[in-house]
Design a protein around this motif. Structure first.
Motif, mmCIF file in Angstrom:
data_model
loop_
_atom_site.group_PDB
_atom_site.id
_atom_site.type_symbol
_atom_site.label_atom_id
_atom_site.label_comp_id
_atom_site.label_asym_id
_atom_site.label_seq_id
_atom_site.Cartn_x
_atom_site.Cartn_y
_atom_site.Cartn_z
ATOM 1 N N LYS A 286 0.991 -19.777 -10.653
ATOM 2 C CA LYS A 286 0.123 -19.770 -11.823
ATOM 3 C C LYS A 286 -0.784 -20.990 -11.748
ATOM 4 O O LYS A 286 -0.327 -22.102 -11.506
ATOM 5 C CB LYS A 286 0.948 -19.794 -13.120
ATOM 6 N N GLY A 287 -2.054 -20.785 -11.985
ATOM 7 C CA GLY A 287 -3.013 -21.867 -11.858
ATOM 8 C C GLY A 287 -2.894 -22.905 -12.957
ATOM 9 O O GLY A 287 -2.627 -22.583 -14.111
ATOM 10 N N GLY A 293 -8.571 -33.329 -13.656
ATOM 11 C CA GLY A 293 -8.664 -32.751 -12.328
ATOM 12 C C GLY A 293 -7.491 -33.089 -11.419
ATOM 13 O O GLY A 293 -7.649 -33.168 -10.190
ATOM 14 N N ILE A 294 -6.285 -33.260 -12.002
ATOM 15 C CA ILE A 294 -5.108 -33.649 -11.214
ATOM 16 C C ILE A 294 -3.931 -32.749 -11.588
ATOM 17 O O ILE A 294 -3.612 -32.596 -12.771
ATOM 18 C CB ILE A 294 -4.735 -35.121 -11.468
ATOM 19 N N ILE A 295 -3.277 -32.185 -10.574
ATOM 20 C CA ILE A 295 -2.088 -31.364 -10.823
ATOM 21 C C ILE A 295 -0.833 -32.236 -10.855
ATOM 22 O O ILE A 295 -0.021 -32.124 -11.768
ATOM 23 C CB ILE A 295 -1.957 -30.271 -9.739
ATOM 24 N N TRP A 296 -0.699 -33.120 -9.872
ATOM 25 C CA TRP A 296 0.469 -34.011 -9.804
ATOM 26 C C TRP A 296 0.008 -35.436 -10.109
ATOM 27 O O TRP A 296 -0.657 -36.077 -9.286
ATOM 28 C CB TRP A 296 1.114 -33.953 -8.422
ATOM 29 N N ALA A 313 -4.195 -23.844 -8.357
ATOM 30 C CA ALA A 313 -4.974 -24.579 -9.353
ATOM 31 C C ALA A 313 -5.802 -23.602 -10.173
ATOM 32 O O ALA A 313 -6.086 -22.479 -9.738
ATOM 33 C CB ALA A 313 -5.889 -25.594 -8.680
ATOM 34 N N GLN A 314 -6.185 -24.050 -11.358
ATOM 35 C CA GLN A 314 -7.082 -23.239 -12.178
ATOM 36 C C GLN A 314 -8.482 -23.279 -11.569
ATOM 37 O O GLN A 314 -8.986 -24.334 -11.185
ATOM 38 C CB GLN A 314 -7.105 -23.777 -13.606
ATOM 39 N N MET A 319 -9.902 -29.166 -9.218
ATOM 40 C CA MET A 319 -8.574 -29.762 -9.280
ATOM 41 C C MET A 319 -8.149 -30.353 -7.935
ATOM 42 O O MET A 319 -8.353 -29.742 -6.883
ATOM 43 C CB MET A 319 -7.548 -28.725 -9.726
ATOM 44 N N HIS A 320 -7.501 -31.529 -7.982
ATOM 45 C CA HIS A 320 -6.907 -32.167 -6.813
ATOM 46 C C HIS A 320 -5.383 -32.059 -6.923
ATOM 47 O O HIS A 320 -4.826 -32.109 -8.026
ATOM 48 C CB HIS A 320 -7.308 -33.634 -6.732
ATOM 49 N N LEU A 321 -4.722 -31.932 -5.788
ATOM 50 C CA LEU A 321 -3.265 -31.790 -5.807
ATOM 51 C C LEU A 321 -2.599 -33.026 -6.415
ATOM 52 O O LEU A 321 -1.706 -32.908 -7.255
ATOM 53 C CB LEU A 321 -2.725 -31.561 -4.395
ATOM 54 N N VAL A 322 -3.023 -34.219 -5.993
ATOM 55 C CA VAL A 322 -2.377 -35.470 -6.407
ATOM 56 C C VAL A 322 -3.445 -36.433 -6.911
ATOM 57 O O VAL A 322 -4.575 -36.466 -6.406
ATOM 58 C CB VAL A 322 -1.602 -36.114 -5.244
#
Length: 349
Positions: A286-287, A293-296, A313-314, A319-322
């Motif tokens: 799921k996004g 702009g950060i997931i982790w 990511a949405q 979005m950046h992973l980290v």
């Protein structure tokens, strides 16, 4: 031939005598009284049944128990207002009325014991979190060593599915199903060498896994979270954002996240750096997106390795992973982020 027959009969008598000395739980017996009277080193298999209990079931000062409940269920129908408070927990009772408490014990295995709580509004809604009852955990492990919780189906609890504290160590939580609760899926406030393996989480009110020290002197160390399936939740997938204590040597691998895979590690108010953390081969379906702009998100983290993760990511959010602030020893390899970037985004001061 006669000598052999006599020897065989003697053996049968000896076995029969040993069996008569065994423990058993009759239908009219009280479960707490039965557990309290068990000798250390006892292995016992229960018949599958239901236990209607509003009081906590307490395993304290025990050693070497293997208790297989064969799919039995502890059922609590009330929030515990009419239950006599436990000693030293009188304050704020029934807030801290947990259902099963393992305290000051070692070498304990609790197998196939389900907990069916009274929280009909458990889940991800606003009504799921009830502050005055938030510490009613299904299983509470306190200052205990070498504990196994396996095969438990936990649902409709006001607090956490499993709560681990007070320097507990060598803990294995596996093949459990935790759903429709009022706080975290599993929470650790202080503990060492803990493995959370092959469990399922769904409709969790806060974070799936929360690593949260309560005091500056607390340490959470050597935690492995692997092979789990994570469903819906209200807040984070993995959270370790306390301003107190230290969380170190955490490995998260081979998990399937059927919700957003957002994590929050470290805290700008914590003067000690957290980590290292290792994230290997996790996948989300799921996004996730936010304005930063950060997931982790990482703050004051020394050591973060992510390899082989597939995270969604949405779209259209860049979005950046980290990302985060004051992060050292960062290693990102072979990660894939659909609709995003597997890179690091630095946040300003």
């Amino acid at each position: 031939m006669r000598i052999i027959l006599i020897s065989f009969i003697t053996t049968l008598l000896i076995i029969s005598c040993k069996a008569q000395k065994g423990v058993s739980l009759s239908k009219n017996s009280d479960l707490q009284e039965f557990i309290t009277e068990l000798e250390n080193g006892t292995e016992y298999t229960f018949e599958k049944q239901s236990f209607n209990r509003e009081e906590p079931l307490i395993i304290e000062g025990k050693e070497g128990l293997v208790l297989d409940f064969s799919g039995s269920t502890i059922i609590s129908n009330t929030s515990g207002e009419n239950v006599k408070p436990l000693h030293k927990k009188e304050r704020n009772w029934p807030r801290n009325r947990s259902h099963v408490i393992i305290k000051n014990s070692k070498n304990i295995k609790i197998l196939n014991l389900n907990i069916d709580g009274p929280h009909s509004n458990g889940g991800t809604s606003e009504k799921a979190y009830v502050r005055r009852l938030e510490a009613q955990h299904a299983y509470e492990i306190i200052n205990s060593k070498n504990i196994v919780i396996e095969g438990a189906n936990i649902k409709e609890i006001y607090g956490d599915g499993i709560y681990i504290s007070k320097r507990s160590s060598q803990i294995l939580i596996q093949n459990c199903n935790i759903s429709k609760n009022g706080r975290q899926g599993i929470a650790i406030t202080e503990g060492f060498n803990i493995e959370i393996k092959n469990n399922e989480f769904n409709e969790i009110r806060r974070a799936h896994i929360d690593l949260e020290c309560n005091h500056n002197s607390d340490t959470i160390k050597n935690i492995t979270i692997s092979g789990n399936v994570f469903g819906s939740k209200r807040l984070k997938w993995i959270a370790a954002a306390s301003s107190k204590g230290i969380v170190t040597e955490v490995t998260v691998k081979n998990n399937k996240i059927n919700s957003t895979a957002d994590i929050y590690l470290g805290n700008v108010k914590n003067k000690r750096k957290q980590g290292p953390y290792y994230f290997y081969d996790n996948s989300s379906h799921k996004g996730y997106g936010n304005p930063q702009g950060i997931i982790w998100k990482l703050f004051n983290v020394n050591g973060f390795t992510a390899e082989g993760n597939q995270i969604r990511a949405q779209a259209y959010r860049d979005m950046h992973l980290v990302g985060g602030r004051n992060v050292t020893n960062l290693h990102l390899n072979n990660n894939f982020v659909s609709h995003g970037s597997p890179s690091f985004k630095k946040l300003g001061n």
